[in-house]
Design a protein around this motif. Sequence first.
Motif, PDB file in Angstrom:
ATOM      1  N   GLY A 140       0.805  -1.211   0.000  1.00  0.00           N
ATOM      2  CA  GLY A 140       0.000   0.000   0.000  1.00  0.00           C
ATOM      3  C   GLY A 140       0.837   1.259   0.000  1.00  0.00           C
ATOM      4  N   SER A 141       2.106   1.089   0.375  1.00  0.00           N
ATOM      5  CA  SER A 141       3.017   2.242   0.379  1.00  0.00           C
ATOM      6  C   SER A 141       4.387   1.899  -0.187  1.00  0.00           C
ATOM      7  N   GLU A 142       4.720   0.614  -0.243  1.00  0.00           N
ATOM      8  CA  GLU A 142       6.026   0.200  -0.758  1.00  0.00           C
ATOM      9  C   GLU A 142       5.949  -1.257  -1.200  1.00  0.00           C
ATOM     10  N   TRP A 143       6.982  -1.667  -1.915  1.00  0.00           N
ATOM     11  CA  TRP A 143       7.078  -3.044  -2.391  1.00  0.00           C
ATOM     12  C   TRP A 143       7.979  -3.845  -1.451  1.00  0.00           C
ATOM     13  N   TRP A 144       7.521  -5.031  -1.103  1.00  0.00           N
ATOM     14  CA  TRP A 144       8.362  -6.009  -0.416  1.00  0.00           C
ATOM     15  C   TRP A 144       8.807  -7.018  -1.476  1.00  0.00           C
ATOM     16  N   VAL A 145      10.100  -7.050  -1.714  1.00  0.00           N
ATOM     17  CA  VAL A 145      10.658  -7.877  -2.785  1.00  0.00           C
ATOM     18  C   VAL A 145      11.468  -9.005  -2.150  1.00  0.00           C
ATOM     19  N   THR A 146      10.997 -10.225  -2.343  1.00  0.00           N
ATOM     20  CA  THR A 146      11.692 -11.394  -1.796  1.00  0.00           C
ATOM     21  C   THR A 146      12.819 -11.789  -2.734  1.00  0.00           C
ATOM     22  N   CYS A 147      14.040 -11.869  -2.188  1.00  0.00           N
ATOM     23  CA  CYS A 147      15.238 -12.131  -2.993  1.00  0.00           C
ATOM     24  C   CYS A 147      15.967 -13.364  -2.457  1.00  0.00           C
ATOM     25  N   THR A 148      16.428 -14.210  -3.354  1.00  0.00           N
ATOM     26  CA  THR A 148      17.136 -15.437  -2.992  1.00  0.00           C
ATOM     27  C   THR A 148      18.554 -15.387  -3.535  1.00  0.00           C
ATOM     28  N   LYS A 149      19.530 -15.737  -2.678  1.00  0.00           N
ATOM     29  CA  LYS A 149      20.915 -15.790  -3.113  1.00  0.00           C
ATOM     30  C   LYS A 149      21.126 -16.981  -4.035  1.00  0.00           C
ATOM     31  N   MET A 150      21.741 -16.729  -5.177  1.00  0.00           N
ATOM     32  CA  MET A 150      21.999 -17.782  -6.151  1.00  0.00           C
ATOM     33  C   MET A 150      23.448 -18.247  -6.021  1.00  0.00           C
ATOM     34  N   VAL A 151      23.655 -19.553  -6.167  1.00  0.00           N
ATOM     35  CA  VAL A 151      25.004 -20.108  -6.020  1.00  0.00           C
ATOM     36  C   VAL A 151      25.308 -21.028  -7.200  1.00  0.00           C
ATOM     37  N   GLU A 152      26.596 -21.212  -7.454  1.00  0.00           N
ATOM     38  CA  GLU A 152      27.053 -22.111  -8.506  1.00  0.00           C
ATOM     39  C   GLU A 152      27.006 -23.550  -7.999  1.00  0.00           C
ATOM     40  N   LYS A 153      26.471 -24.442  -8.825  1.00  0.00           N
ATOM     41  CA  LYS A 153      26.443 -25.851  -8.452  1.00  0.00           C
ATOM     42  C   LYS A 153      26.452 -26.692  -9.723  1.00  0.00           C
ATOM     43  N   GLY A 154      27.585 -27.336  -9.965  1.00  0.00           N
ATOM     44  CA  GLY A 154      27.706 -28.192 -11.137  1.00  0.00           C
ATOM     45  C   GLY A 154      27.550 -27.461 -12.444  1.00  0.00           C
ATOM     46  N   GLY A 155      28.003 -26.229 -12.498  1.00  0.00           N
ATOM     47  CA  GLY A 155      27.893 -25.432 -13.718  1.00  0.00           C
ATOM     48  C   GLY A 155      26.566 -24.739 -13.874  1.00  0.00           C
ATOM     49  N   ASN A 156      25.637 -25.004 -12.965  1.00  0.00           N
ATOM     50  CA  ASN A 156      24.335 -24.334 -12.999  1.00  0.00           C
ATOM     51  C   ASN A 156      24.253 -23.296 -11.893  1.00  0.00           C
ATOM     52  N   LEU A 157      23.323 -22.416 -12.033  1.00  0.00           N
ATOM     53  CA  LEU A 157      23.054 -21.403 -11.027  1.00  0.00           C
ATOM     54  C   LEU A 157      21.770 -21.811 -10.314  1.00  0.00           C
ATOM     55  N   VAL A 158      21.871 -22.069  -9.010  1.00  0.00           N
ATOM     56  CA  VAL A 158      20.722 -22.585  -8.291  1.00  0.00           C
ATOM     57  C   VAL A 158      20.462 -21.726  -7.062  1.00  0.00           C
ATOM     58  N   PRO A 159      19.199 -21.697  -6.591  1.00  0.00           N
ATOM     59  CA  PRO A 159      18.898 -20.916  -5.393  1.00  0.00           C
ATOM     60  C   PRO A 159      19.456 -21.572  -4.133  1.00  0.00           C
ATOM     61  N   SER A 160      19.929 -20.730  -3.231  1.00  0.00           N
ATOM     62  CA  SER A 160      20.403 -21.214  -1.936  1.00  0.00           C
ATOM     63  C   SER A 160      19.282 -21.067  -0.910  1.00  0.00           C
ATOM     64  N   ASP A 161      19.604 -21.333   0.349  1.00  0.00           N
ATOM     65  CA  ASP A 161      18.622 -21.173   1.416  1.00  0.00           C
ATOM     66  C   ASP A 161      18.582 -19.745   1.937  1.00  0.00           C
ATOM     67  N   GLU A 162      19.485 -18.915   1.454  1.00  0.00           N
ATOM     68  CA  GLU A 162      19.561 -17.536   1.961  1.00  0.00           C
ATOM     69  C   GLU A 162      18.543 -16.647   1.252  1.00  0.00           C
ATOM     70  N   PRO A 189      14.261 -21.781 -18.745  1.00  0.00           N
ATOM     71  CA  PRO A 189      14.647 -22.893 -17.868  1.00  0.00           C
ATOM     72  C   PRO A 189      15.774 -22.483 -16.921  1.00  0.00           C
ATOM     73  N   ASP A 190      15.770 -23.058 -15.712  1.00  0.00           N
ATOM     74  CA  ASP A 190      16.807 -22.715 -14.737  1.00  0.00           C
ATOM     75  C   ASP A 190      18.201 -23.042 -15.248  1.00  0.00           C
ATOM     76  N   SER A 191      18.285 -24.023 -16.132  1.00  0.00           N
ATOM     77  CA  SER A 191      19.598 -24.453 -16.627  1.00  0.00           C
ATOM     78  C   SER A 191      20.155 -23.533 -17.707  1.00  0.00           C
ATOM     79  N   PHE A 192      19.322 -22.607 -18.212  1.00  0.00           N
ATOM     80  CA  PHE A 192      19.761 -21.736 -19.313  1.00  0.00           C
ATOM     81  C   PHE A 192      20.387 -20.478 -18.718  1.00  0.00           C
ATOM     82  N   ARG A 193      21.670 -20.276 -18.963  1.00  0.00           N
ATOM     83  CA  ARG A 193      22.356 -19.088 -18.453  1.00  0.00           C
ATOM     84  C   ARG A 193      22.826 -18.267 -19.652  1.00  0.00           C
ATOM     85  N   ALA A 194      24.124 -18.098 -19.803  1.00  0.00           N
ATOM     86  CA  ALA A 194      24.648 -17.399 -20.976  1.00  0.00           C
ATOM     87  C   ALA A 194      24.839 -18.428 -22.088  1.00  0.00           C
TER      88      ALA A 194
END
Length: 831
Positions: free
Chosen positions: A181-203, A297-302
Motif C-alpha cells: 500500500g506504500s512500498e514493495w516487499w521484494v523477496t530475494c534469494t541468493k543464487m550459487v554455482e552448483k555443477g555449472g548451474n546457477l541454483v537458489p540457496s537457502d539464503e 529454464p533454470d539451466s539456461f544461463r549465458a
Amino acid sequence: MKTHVKALVVGGGAVGTSVAYHLARAGWSDVMLLERDELTSGSTWHAAGLLPLFNMSFATTHIHKYSVDFYKTLEAETGLNAGFSVVGNLRMAQTKARMDEYMLYATTADTCGVPYQWMTPTQIKERWPLVRTDDLEGAIYHPTDGYINPADVTMAMAKGARQRGVMIERKWQVDGYEWTGSEWWVTCTKMVEKGGNLVPSDEQIIITAEHVVTATGNHAQRTANLLGIRMPAIPVEHQFIVTEPDPALVEYRKNGGEEHPVLRDADAKWYVREERGGWILGPYERGAPARFQYGVPDSFRADLFPLDLERIEEEYMAMIHRLPTSENVGLKDDFNGPICYTPDGNPLVGPAPGLRNMWLAEGFSFGITAAGGTGYYLAQLMVEGEAEIDMASLDPKRYGSWMTTDYAVAKNEEAYEHVFILHHPDEERPAARPLRTSPAYDRQAARGAQFGQVNGWERPNYFAPQGFDDHAARSFRRGGWWQHAVEEAKAIREGVGLIDATAFTKHVVKGPGATAFLDWFTCNKLPKVGRINLTYALTGAGTTHTEYTIVRQSEDEYYLVSAGAWTDYDADFLRKAAADMAAEFGYIEIQNVTTQYGVFAIAGPKSRAVLQEVIRDAAPETALSNKRFPWLSARRIELGMCPVNAIRVAYTGELGWELHHPIEMQNYLFDLLEKAGEKHGMKLVGARAQNWLRQEKSYRAFGNELGRDATPAEADLPRFIDLTKEFHGKAAMQAKGIRSTCVTLLIDGPDDADPWGREVLFEADGTRAGRLTSGGYSVAFGKSIGMGYVRPDLAVPGTKLKVKMFDQMWDAEITVDSPYDPKNETIRKDI
C-alpha cells in the motif's frame, strides 16, 4: 546488503544498468540494482551491438538518438572505453519503393535532429569498392552511429552508476513481489554455482522499495507471473555468423581503405559489419521461432541454441551477392540466442498495468540501441512524473487483458520476420488475425471490407471490390486503396455513410462520488443530463493523457467514450485516479463496458433521412429534429427492435449520430440500416476516409495531435478548458505556457502522394518550424491536408510554410481551425 531503497532495478543487462544510472543522475540517491547472475549475462552478452538510428517512431527515434549521443560521453565520465566504433550506417535500397521508405523516414529524422546523407550507387562504390552496387537504387547513410561492444558499454554504465551511489548486487534472484500500500516487499534469494548451474540457496532477504523497475529481458514471462500481469515480451531466436578474415577486405584495409559502415540490405533482410578482417552477418529470416514463452529454464544461463544454417541460406547467399569477396571465406563463429520481442517490435516502457510504483522496461529487440535513451526517459517519468517526449506508444498498457501467450508468440515471430520488410505507413500485418471481431465482421467482409487492427479489434480501413488485394495496394504514395477512400469520404460529405466504430473504448462511471470526481479529473465543464461534452484528462505534468466524450446519463452516472486503441491504458488511469480520490469524493464505480456495446456512426446530409426510416417514435418525422434531438445531446431511441443510446455527434464533421447498441443485436441493426440506406445511396465507410474528414474539421486525434508531450492549451483547445474550476494537472498546464501550437495546413503536394503525419515543416528560409502529426487528402479542398505543431509565432492563418515529402519541399499554408464548415452549419442542420 541494504534492505530498504527508494528504487530497486531488477536486471543487470544494458537496459537495467542504464535505468539505474539515470535514476541516480536524476537525483535519486538510494538506488539498487539486482542481477540474478552476472552483469550482461542475458541477451546483452551475445548482442551484435549495432546502434541504428533509423526508426519510423518519433518516440523511439528520440530514444535511439539519446543512446548514440550518450554512449560517446561515457569514457570521459567513467574512464572506461565503451567500444563505440562510429563507422556510420548505410541502408541500401534495391527498389524505388525502398527509397520512398527511406525518404519518409528521413523527414521523421529531420524532426528529431538525426543527421543523414543520401548516396548514389556510384558514390557507394567509390567509397567502399568491395560492395556490389549495380543493382541498387541508392542508400541513406547515417554518419554518426555504428556499433558498440555491448559488454563494455554496460560495464561503463554500471561504473557510472556506482560512481553516483548506485548499489549493484549480483547473484540475487527476485522470487516475489508484494505491494503493502506504500512500498514493495521484494523477496530475494541468493543464487550459487552448483555443477555449472546457477541454483537458489537457502539464503533469502526481503528488500523494501518505494519503486521497482523490472528490466529482466528474456525472463519477462517469469516477471509477469510474479506480478500477476500479462506481458507480450517473449524472445525469438536471432542468429548471426562471423566469418574468417576475408583476404580482399584485409588487403583493402591494409591499403588505407576506411572501415565499412554497418551495411544493411533491407531488401535482402540482413545487416553486415566488419569484424577483425572478416564479416558479421545478421539475418532476419522467415521461420525464426519464439522461445521461453512460459519462462527461461533454470539451466539456461549465458547459453545459445544450435545454429540453423538452412534457415538463413537465402540471406547468406544474398550477402555473397552484395559482397562477392566473401564467397570463399569460411565461418569462424556462430551465435543463435534469444532476443526479446513484442507484437509491434517496440519495447514496453512505463507503469505496469494495475500496479503502483511498478515500472516495466521489457521487450527490447534492439536493447543496446535503446538502453541509454530508455534509462533517460524512464527516469524522467519516474522522477518528474512525465517525460519530455510522449511515451504512450511504448506504454505496456497498449496491450489489453485479451492478449494471450499464443497471440504474443505469433505476433513476435512476425515482428522479427518483418524487421526488414517495407514498412508502409498503411501496412497491416496478418499474423493472429482475425481475433477480436464485432458481430458484423462477416457481413462487412462480404461487402469488401479491407480490415485493419486496433487493440486486437478488426476494423474496416476501406471497402473495395471482392478479390481486391490489400497487400498489393499498399504504397508510400497513393496506394491502390486511395480512390476507394476518396469515394467514401465524398459519400459522407455529399450523401450518407456508415462506419463501424465498435472498437471505441467505453466506460461507465457512476456513484455518489462520480460527479465530483469527474469534475476534478477532466478539464472541461461536465455536461447536463442528456447532454455530452468533449473533455481531456491531464497528466500530473499538465499534458494530455486521454480524450473523452462524456455522456451524462443521470445526475451521478456517466458514459465515457475514448480511443479504441487505448482501452487498458485509459482504464488503468481512470481506476487509479478514482481510487486516489475516493476518500475525498466518495464511492465511485467504474465499469469497462467496451465489449458490451457495438457502435455504428452514421453521418452525412442524408443520415437523418435514413434513421427516420427505422426509428420507432410517435412522431418519427420530428424525432431527430434539432428541437427534440439537438446537437451534442444523447437520447435512448429504438431503431426497429434494437434499443440504441444515440449520441448526436460525428467525428467527420457532418450531420450524424453515433449509435451505441447492445453488441448481441449488431447484425440485426446492420441489416436494418443497410436496407433503409439503399434508397438514399448509403455507402459503407472505413477508417481512412474518416481520418481525412476529421482533419478537414481540425478534430484532434489522441496519439497524433493529443499526447503526453503537449497540453490541451498547446493543442489550441481553449473552448474545452474551464479555467474557472480546479482540475487535475491545471497548475502544471498553466506553468508550461504555450511552447508550440497545433494547426491545420492545406498542402500543395505531389500529384501522387499525401503526407502521412510524420513530416517536418520548414519556414521559407529553411528554419525548422515544426512537424506534422496527421496527414491525408481533403475531398473538400481537392488537395493534401495535414495537422501538426509549429512555433506559436507561426500559428496564424495564412502563414506559408514548406513540408518535406520525398526529399522535396512542397508549399503548405496554415488555415483556419476547421477549414471545412468553420461555423458548424452542416453538423447543426435541421429538418
